[in-house]
Design a protein around this motif. Structure first.
Motif, PDB file in Angstrom:
ATOM      1  N   THR A 158       0.873  -1.145  -0.092  1.00 30.76           N
ATOM      2  CA  THR A 158      -0.110  -0.112   0.106  1.00 30.76           C
ATOM      3  C   THR A 158       0.849   1.286  -0.084  1.00 30.76           C
ATOM      4  O   THR A 158       1.911   1.136   0.202  1.00 30.76           O
ATOM      5  N   PRO A 159       0.252   2.130  -0.193  1.00 33.68           N
ATOM      6  CA  PRO A 159       1.046   3.772  -0.515  1.00 33.68           C
ATOM      7  C   PRO A 159       1.428   4.112   1.067  1.00 33.68           C
ATOM      8  O   PRO A 159       2.497   4.395   1.142  1.00 33.68           O
ATOM      9  N   ASP A 178       4.523  -3.085  -9.837  1.00 34.51           N
ATOM     10  CA  ASP A 178       2.977  -2.963  -9.686  1.00 34.51           C
ATOM     11  C   ASP A 178       2.102  -4.040 -10.827  1.00 34.51           C
ATOM     12  O   ASP A 178       2.355  -3.709 -11.892  1.00 34.51           O
ATOM     13  N   ASN A 184      -5.182   2.696 -12.358  1.00 34.92           N
ATOM     14  CA  ASN A 184      -5.280   3.824 -11.134  1.00 34.92           C
ATOM     15  C   ASN A 184      -4.522   3.692 -10.135  1.00 34.92           C
ATOM     16  O   ASN A 184      -4.058   4.471  -9.380  1.00 34.92           O
ATOM     17  N   ASN A 185      -4.117   2.349  -9.915  1.00 35.53           N
ATOM     18  CA  ASN A 185      -3.342   1.928  -8.475  1.00 35.53           C
ATOM     19  C   ASN A 185      -1.735   2.277  -8.893  1.00 35.53           C
ATOM     20  O   ASN A 185      -1.287   2.918  -8.117  1.00 35.53           O
ATOM     21  N   THR A 186      -1.464   1.943 -10.173  1.00 35.97           N
ATOM     22  CA  THR A 186      -0.022   2.492 -10.489  1.00 35.97           C
ATOM     23  C   THR A 186       0.114   3.908 -10.396  1.00 35.97           C
ATOM     24  O   THR A 186       1.232   4.325  -9.965  1.00 35.97           O
ATOM     25  N   LYS A 187      -0.954   4.570 -10.738  1.00 32.75           N
ATOM     26  CA  LYS A 187      -0.958   6.233 -11.044  1.00 32.75           C
ATOM     27  C   LYS A 187      -0.837   6.656  -9.650  1.00 32.75           C
ATOM     28  O   LYS A 187      -0.167   7.587  -9.332  1.00 32.75           O
ATOM     29  N   THR A 188      -1.239   6.017  -8.748  1.00 30.19           N
ATOM     30  CA  THR A 188      -1.433   6.543  -7.246  1.00 30.19           C
ATOM     31  C   THR A 188       0.095   6.529  -6.690  1.00 30.19           C
ATOM     32  O   THR A 188       0.404   7.405  -6.128  1.00 30.19           O
ATOM     33  N   PHE A 189       0.903   5.414  -6.991  1.00 28.15           N
ATOM     34  CA  PHE A 189       2.060   5.154  -6.542  1.00 28.15           C
ATOM     35  C   PHE A 189       3.046   6.241  -7.189  1.00 28.15           C
ATOM     36  O   PHE A 189       3.920   6.850  -6.593  1.00 28.15           O
ATOM     37  N   ASP A 191       2.301   9.130  -8.636  1.00 25.41           N
ATOM     38  CA  ASP A 191       1.814  10.488  -7.894  1.00 25.41           C
ATOM     39  C   ASP A 191       2.695  10.769  -6.633  1.00 25.41           C
ATOM     40  O   ASP A 191       2.888  11.917  -6.392  1.00 25.41           O
ATOM     41  N   ALA A 192       2.493   9.772  -5.878  1.00 25.18           N
ATOM     42  CA  ALA A 192       3.022   9.927  -4.538  1.00 25.18           C
ATOM     43  C   ALA A 192       4.397   9.954  -4.297  1.00 25.18           C
ATOM     44  O   ALA A 192       5.057  10.666  -3.621  1.00 25.18           O
TER      45      ALA A 192
END
Length: 336
Positions: A158-159, A178, A184-189, A191-192
């Motif tokens: 998780t992030p 990933d 969307n999950n990949t993009k979350t990581f 972006d963070a």
């Protein structure tokens, strides 16, 4: 132990890596020579080696078998800076042993699954697991790429877990793969963490272009075992375009679409597994039926399934340039 300079993100392993398929002999022991040859071919196609990943059937192998195969690559003169061995096991002891072995020999990093047997573990438990591994290895050269593959392992990354690990071990936690299959999950990581030197690989080349456009560093993909040059071409062109903020128009989109067609063939649900289909393709294009073998509980393609795979690959004009046939490899081995 001597200290080694920490590599900045710009010098880390990036691009296209294959979770290298593992050939087995009739007694189901790893086939060292075929393994080395396949790794050499992948490297000749600008593809790095993520040996002992999911596609490698790593979790059907003993830790000692993995270490012995890795030693065979070193002995064959293969550059460890192009390797990212999978070292994550349910046992901390085995994870540490495999990780120390890879680090000692200068591998660029290790791809580390979370402990996946107990399915409802907490973030706290996972943090302690990875923390324990980092502390036991105790080597400044350690570069861990967290392996997120919830469709198989169920237990995921998780992030919040990444954030905690990066805060505690910023030099040891280098990135992740990933394999959620969820953009969307990949993009979350991305972006963070991507702007902070945390390298994100996608687990399928079908998301490679999107990953590169959003700060990712490449792909660690099963189908790189059979289509490495074409995947690398898209990676290289998209990396250049991203670096100069250029708009390549539809060219890269077209290349991505062609890669997706190949992946769809190997993802055919009529096949017992993608792993078996990949090995069948190597057997076909290398004229070497020994490659079809998988370890139980996986099963090989049936004769009819093998014919279907061959027909579908022929229909899309698929090829594996330079793979070499069994006879050609034998001739090379016999040369002084």
């Amino acid at each position: 132990m001597s200290e080694t300079k920490i590599l900045p993100p710009s010098q880390r392993i990036r691009g296209v890596l294959a979770p290298v398929v593992t050939p087995f002999k009739a007694d189901l022991s790893p086939d060292r020579q075929r393994f080395i040859r396949h790794c050499q071919w992948l490297l000749s196609q600008n593809c790095g080696l993520a040996v002992f990943g999911t596609t490698s059937e790593a979790n059907s192998m003993a830790a000692e078998e993995r270490s012995t195969l890795l030693d065979s690559l070193f002995a064959a003169g293969i550059n460890p800076s192009r390797m990212m061995p999978g070292t994550g096991c349910c046992s901390i002891t085995e994870t540490v042993e495999l990780t120390e072995h890879a680090v000692k020999h200068g591998c660029a990093g290790v791809l580390m699954l979370p402990p996946f047997y107990y399915k409802t573990v907490s973030e706290e438990g996972l943090y302690h697991y990875f923390s324990e591994v980092v502390q036991r290895v105790g080597d400044t050269r350690l570069k861990i790429y967290l392996y997120h593959i919830p469709p198989v392992a169920i237990v995921g990354v998780t992030p919040k877990l990444v954030e905690r690990l990066l805060k505690a071990y910023p030099k040891a936690i280098a990135g992740m793969k990933d394999s959620s299959g969820n953009w969307n999950n990949t993009k979350t990581f991305l972006d963070a963490f991507a702007n902070n030197g945390f390298d994100v690989f996608v687990g399928s080349e079908s998301l490679l272009l999107a990953n590169m456009r959003n700060g990712g560093v490449g792909t660690i993909s099963a189908t790189a075992n059979v289509n490495p040059a074409a995947i690398y071409e898209l990676y290289a062109k998209s990396a250049v375009a991203s670096a100069v903020s250029a708009d390549p128009g539809l060219e890269l989109e077209d290349q991505q679409a062609r890669l997706n067609v190949v992946r769809e063939v190997f993802s055919n649900r009529e096949f017992p597994s993608m792993i078996a289909a990949l090995k069948q393709a190597i057997a076909i294009y290398g004229n070497d039926p020994e490659w079809t073998r998988v370890r139980p509980p996986l099963v090989e393609l049936t004769t009819e399934q093998a014919k279907l795979l061959a027909a579908e690959l022929k229909a899309i004009g698929f090829a594996m340039p330079g793979i070499g046939t069994k006879a050609e490899w034998s001739e090379r081995d016999e040369r002084p």
